[in-house]
Scaffold this active site. Structure first.
Site: not given
Ligand SMILES: [Zn+2]
Length: 238
Positions: A50, A58, A101
């Site tokens: 990320r 999005e 992540r």
């Protein structure tokens, strides 16, 4: 004589190649998930990364209502720039976020891609989890530039309103980037507050300890706390 010459030319070739090998980017981009999330090879595994300090609209959200055309623009841009490339990762603070992540700045062709997204108006400078420790100034400049040029997000009045609203909610005076528990963060904070309250405290104040980690924000100086529009607690008198 011929042998000596051959040996020398091999040595010269090696000397020329070695520095470029060590400078080459380390991680292959396996997949571009969307504008701010990619999958790369990392220590022999595939890992999701990320990107720090950005949050593109999005495009692949499970809640389809959240996916907007600008998300697709950001995602396509990231694909064009990163797909199949080798990149470097630069970490800041904890290397993993809450979903496991990796959290990183991604360098492609020697360029900070996180900053590039902001400069292209494909993401605001995302400070929900804190300011960039390394590039705060650069991110602010990149965002100022994109807004002035009305690039992408900033060329759409509705999106501009939405992001300005969000930005005022994230605040500009939070401490450094971190998504680890509050106990880790408070070490660097001189004062703390709840993001829903107008009062700030010393970290050891009994009231400060009642603030849930979800709402806890911090300040590196008293001045920073005051500038956020808060007043000192009457009990701990920070
Ligand atoms: Zn207090």
């Amino acid at each position: 004589m011929k042998r000596v010459f051959a040996t020398i030319s091999i040595i010269i070739t090696l000397l020329l190649i070695l520095p470029t090998l060590s400078l080459a980017a380390q991680h292959k981009v396996i997949r571009v998930v969307d504008g701010d999330t990619i999958v790369v090879t990392y220590k022999g595994k595939y890992e999701k990364v990320r990107l720090l300090c950005v949050n593109t609209p999005e495009s692949v959200h499970p809640d389809k209502k959240q996916n907007i055309p600008m998300g697709k623009v950001a995602s396509n841009y990231a694909k064009k720039r990163l797909k199949g490339k080798y990149v470097d990762l630069k970490f800041e603070g904890p290397i993993r976020g809450r979903y496991g992540r990796l959290l990183a700045y991604v360098y492609v062709d020697g360029v900070n891609f996180n900053l590039e997204l902001v400069r292209e108006g494909l993401s605001p400078y995302y400070t929900k989890y804190g300011l960039s420790q390394k590039y705060d100034k650069e991110f602010r400049e990149a965002e100022r530039y994109a807004r002035k040029q009305k690039l992408n997000i900033w060329g759409d009045p509705e999106l501009t309103q939405k992001y300005l609203r969000l930005k005022s909610k994230w605040g500009q005076y939070k401490s450094t980037v971190s998504s680890s528990p509050a106990t880790f963060q408070t070490k660097e904070w001189k004062y703390v507050a709840s993001k829903n309250s107008k009062v700030f405290h010393r970290p050891d104040c009994k009231w400060a300890k009642k603030i849930s980690s979800k709402n806890l924000i911090g300040f590196r100086s008293r001045e920073e706390a005051i500038r956020s529009g808060r007043r000192p607690c009457k009990s701990c008198r920070p």
